[in-house]
Write an enzyme that holds these catalytic residues in place. Structure first.
Site, PDB file in Angstrom:
ATOM      1  CE1 TYR A 475      -3.986   2.081   0.306  1.00 43.59           C
ATOM      2  CE2 TYR A 475      -2.672   3.313   1.901  1.00 43.59           C
ATOM      3  CZ  TYR A 475      -3.784   3.210   1.080  1.00 43.59           C
ATOM      4  OH  TYR A 475      -4.678   4.242   1.029  1.00 43.59           O
ATOM      5  CB  SER A 555      -7.116   2.618  -2.696  1.00 45.47           C
ATOM      6  OG  SER A 555      -7.519   3.944  -2.512  1.00 45.47           O
ATOM      7  CG  ASP A 638     -14.112   3.718  -6.429  1.00 43.76           C
ATOM      8  OD1 ASP A 638     -14.277   4.575  -5.538  1.00 43.76           O
ATOM      9  OD2 ASP A 638     -13.069   3.057  -6.546  1.00 43.76           O
ATOM     10  CG  HIS A 673     -12.471   2.951  -2.879  1.00 47.62           C
ATOM     11  ND1 HIS A 673     -11.749   3.135  -4.039  1.00 47.62           N
ATOM     12  CD2 HIS A 673     -11.559   3.024  -1.872  1.00 47.62           C
ATOM     13  CE1 HIS A 673     -10.488   3.318  -3.752  1.00 47.62           C
ATOM     14  NE2 HIS A 673     -10.327   3.250  -2.448  1.00 47.62           N
TER      15      HIS A 673
END
Length: 705
Positions: A475, A555, A638, A673
């Site tokens: 991430y 993301s 999203d 999302h």
């Protein structure tokens, strides 16, 4: 013979797809350019940003038609889905928590699309269903977003999200009758619900223009008070900034309804201000407890006139402070527990004691303190892992926490604050033997010599011979820590002989604000370097090889995957960028994207523009490059990272890449999302991702044999 033919069919299909490029749908190109500080940047697929237009909807249908036709040819796709469904089918229960004199928990019988909210008179009583989101839609796409119980225990205010959108609708349910009142609030987003008296505080925006609900910028958030039984148009405006549209607000009320707390944040900054008001005084003003937006200030609780808060002001690894509210309007703030070497993640008040949750080399430690700050003892956790939640009341003896790790299914413990002992309150029963799996934590050096941690999980008996399929996840942003946790989806990968690696790269919160800053703005390349070094470590140490390595992230992690694939396409066999931020020059123009300037910077700044352009996934796809197999995943609803990011990215990739590896996009309809995604959709998507990975690694997973 049947199994032989099955395997032969898969081999033939795999060979056919590897030699012949797929015929991708034609995507119209327009002559659209922008000029940034003298640099002209082409944006031929900008029309894909209009996600509600008929042309874009047709494009989505054509892309999905191709993707699902490809996935349908993978012979073991259904077998993966069947096994994942079996693994997922076990009861899951949250830790109980007290609201309005009653206890609540969430329960899922295994395959329910959404977990059910239940109520009890005491934690060991039989739970009674209060709200079942599965009854709100036939396909499970309506999810409970947040809720709050009135302090007298009579009413439940709850917010639901439809099709995964960040927009929520608020309703009120009478807990005695089980019926909803007429109250119905719209255009609520990023809001809590805080009861006092005959109503509650909440945060909302003005209604967006028709057709722009999922893409227009969200500005000028306001705090309102809603009185039960009245229409929303009569809600009282409590607070808004008169001129700054980039402010965001949240409200909280103490359990005794004595104190009102207002949180204020600003796009492009990392911290928040904290204001407090005495609700027992009719004309009391807001008093600033923590000012400015340079530091994070998190409320722990208010008890006996003392406000407890966590801050990283003058403490990048956070410290615990107290504010004596009895001295207002003078703000008397004092340090209660100073910063330590470990990162202070959270603090809780239960049984007359303080519980501080620390992060030590990405592993949780839970410590008990007296309210004067003196240390008592640690809570003995069952293994190396993560405390997911903690709930307790200041004046009650028992508290509850959930614990998890890669090979430790999420379990609820009851903790006695007097004796300091823990006992299992709920343990899931599923088809899994923890002793069959090994979890390692390793440390490797990144490009600049920084020591980076990584967790590696695999099945006992695995040989480090470079032949194992491996999935590397990352991430690296927004001060978010990627911690050990149990995942049924990952279990399917592990039981089929896969290696799962989680890299704790810079940009996250693993070592506090300094670790975060090292992966922000003009330091963002460190994030990509850390992830690339993680992949090189797995290959060098023979956990896997380049031909057997897949990478995935969602993301901000989708941005990560898009960037490293452009920078090192030779290093990976398969890449799965999920709901990624791919256009780094225009991300701030949609919904809440302007708040991400804090981490990314902005193309409206000359220095930051040139830096962003260097790594923006959309703008660094080049012809003649041998890209790995890529499956982009996104969703049509999203409104956090709008799907246009993924649409423009895959259109550019399909235009410029002419090699044999498939570059496809899977667009989930009626989804957002990720929050509130139905179980059935998660299972389908996970099975498709694994099928895609195995196909392009040339592997038939054991689950299919």
């Amino acid at each position: 013979m049947k199994k032989i033919l099955f395997g032969l069919f898969g081999f033939i299909m795999m060979q056919s797809c590897s030699k012949n490029q797929l015929k991708y749908p034609e995507t119209r190109k327009d002559d659209v350019t922008d000029t940034y500080f003298g640099v002209t940047v082409s944006d031929p697929y900008r029309w894909l940003e209009n996600d509600t237009s008929p042309e874009v909807k047709k494009w989505v249908e054509e892309q999905n038609k191709l993707t699902f036709a490809y996935l349908k040819t993978i012979p073991y796709r259904d077998a993966l889905k069947k096994r994942l469904t079996e693994l997922w089918n076990y009861e899951r229960v949250s830790a109980p928590f007290k609201e309005g004199g009653k206890y609540f928990l969430f329960r899922n019988d295994g395959l329910q699309n959404q977990s059910v909210l239940c109520m009890m008179d005491h934690p060991d009583a039989e739970p009674k269903v209060v709200l079942d989101p599965n009854a709100l839609s036939p396909d499970g796409t309506v999810a409970l977003n947040t809720f709050a119980v009135s302090h007298d225990g009579r009413y439940l205010a709850y917010a639901i999200s439809r099709a995964g959108s960040d927009w929520v609708e608020v309703f009120v349910r009478d807990l005695k009758t089980g019926q909803d009142l007429k109250d119905h609030l719209l255009w609520v987003k990023f809001s809590g619900l805080a009861w006092t008296g005959d109503g509650f505080y909440y945060s909302r925006y003005d209604a967006p223009g028709k057709g722009t609900e999922l893409s227009s910028q969200n500005t000028f958030q306001k705090v309102y008070f809603h009185k039960l039984g009245t229409d929303q148009e009569y809600d009282r405006l409590v607070y808004r900034h008169p001129s700054e549209g980039d402010r965001m607000y949240g409200a909280w009320v103490s359990r005794d309804e004595h104190w009102f707390v207002l949180f204020e944040s600003k796009w492009g900054t990392r911290g928040n201000a904290l204001w407090i008001k005495d609700l027992t005084k009719a004309n009391d003003e807001l008093h600033c407890v923590a000012e400015g937006f340079d530091h994070e200030n998190g409320l722990v609780d208010i008890q006996d006139g003392i406000l407890y808060m966590i801050t990283n002001q003058e403490a990048p690894r956070y410290r615990l402070m107290k504010v004596d509210l009895r001295a207002l309007p003078e703000v008397k703030k004092a340090e209660l527990i100073p910063q330590k070497n470990d990162v202070l993640e959270a603090a809780y008040l239960a049984g007359g004691k303080l519980f501080l949750q620390y992060l030590s080399d990405v592993k949780n430690v839970l410590e008990v303190y007296q309210t004067d700050g003196s240390y008592v003892h640690p809570v003995q956790l069952p293994a190396i892992g993560t405390v997911l939640s903690f709930s307790g009341e200041p004046d009650e003896e028992n508290a509850y926490y959930t614990f998890t790790s890669f090979n430790y299914p999420t379990t609820v413990f009851r903790y006695n604050t007097k004796t300091g002992s823990s006992e299992v309150w709920f343990a899931p029963r599923l088809d899994f033997r923890p002793e069959d799996y090994i979890v390692e934590q390793v440390f490797y050096n990144s490009k600049d010599g920084t020591r980076v941690p990584m967790f590696i999980t695999y099945k006992k008996g695995m040989q480090r011979n470079g032949k194992n399929p491996a999935l590397l996840y990352g991430y690296g942003g927004f001060n978010i820590t990627m911690k050990p946790s149990f995942s049924t989806a990952v279990l399917l990968w592990l039981e089929n002989g896969g290696v799962y690696a989680l890299a704790n790269i810079r940009g996250g919160g693993e070592y506090g604000e300094e670790w975060h800053e090292a992966g922000m703005k003009l330091n963002k390349q460190n994030v990509f370097d850390d992830f690339i070094a993680a992949a090189e470590y797995l290959i060098r140490e023979k956990y896997t090889s380049r031909k057997k390595l897949a990478i995935m992230g969602g993301s901000n992690g989708g941005l990560l995957i898009g960037a490293v694939v452009n920078q090192r396409p030779d290093l990976f066999r398969v890449a799965i960028p999920q709901v990624g931020v791919m256009d780094m020059l225009r991300f701030h123009k949609f919904t809440i994207g302007g708040s991400w300037v804090t981490d990314y910077g902005s193309s409206e700044d000359s220095v930051q523009f040139h830096y962003l352009l260097k790594y923006s996934p959309l703008h660094n796809i080049h012809s003649g490059v041998k890209y790995p197999a890529i499956l982009v995943t996104t969703a049509d609803h999203d409104d956090r990272v709008v799907p246009a990011h993924s649409f423009k990215y895959i259109a550019t990739l399909q235009e410029k890449y002419k090699g044999p590896n498939p570059v496809l996009i899977r667009i989930q309809t009626s989804a957002g999302h990720g929050g509130g995604k139905p179980t059935s959709v998660i299972i389908d998507e996970t099975a498709d991702i694994y099928a895609f990975i195995y196909r392009n690694m040339g592997i038939e997973p054991p689950a299919a044999r």
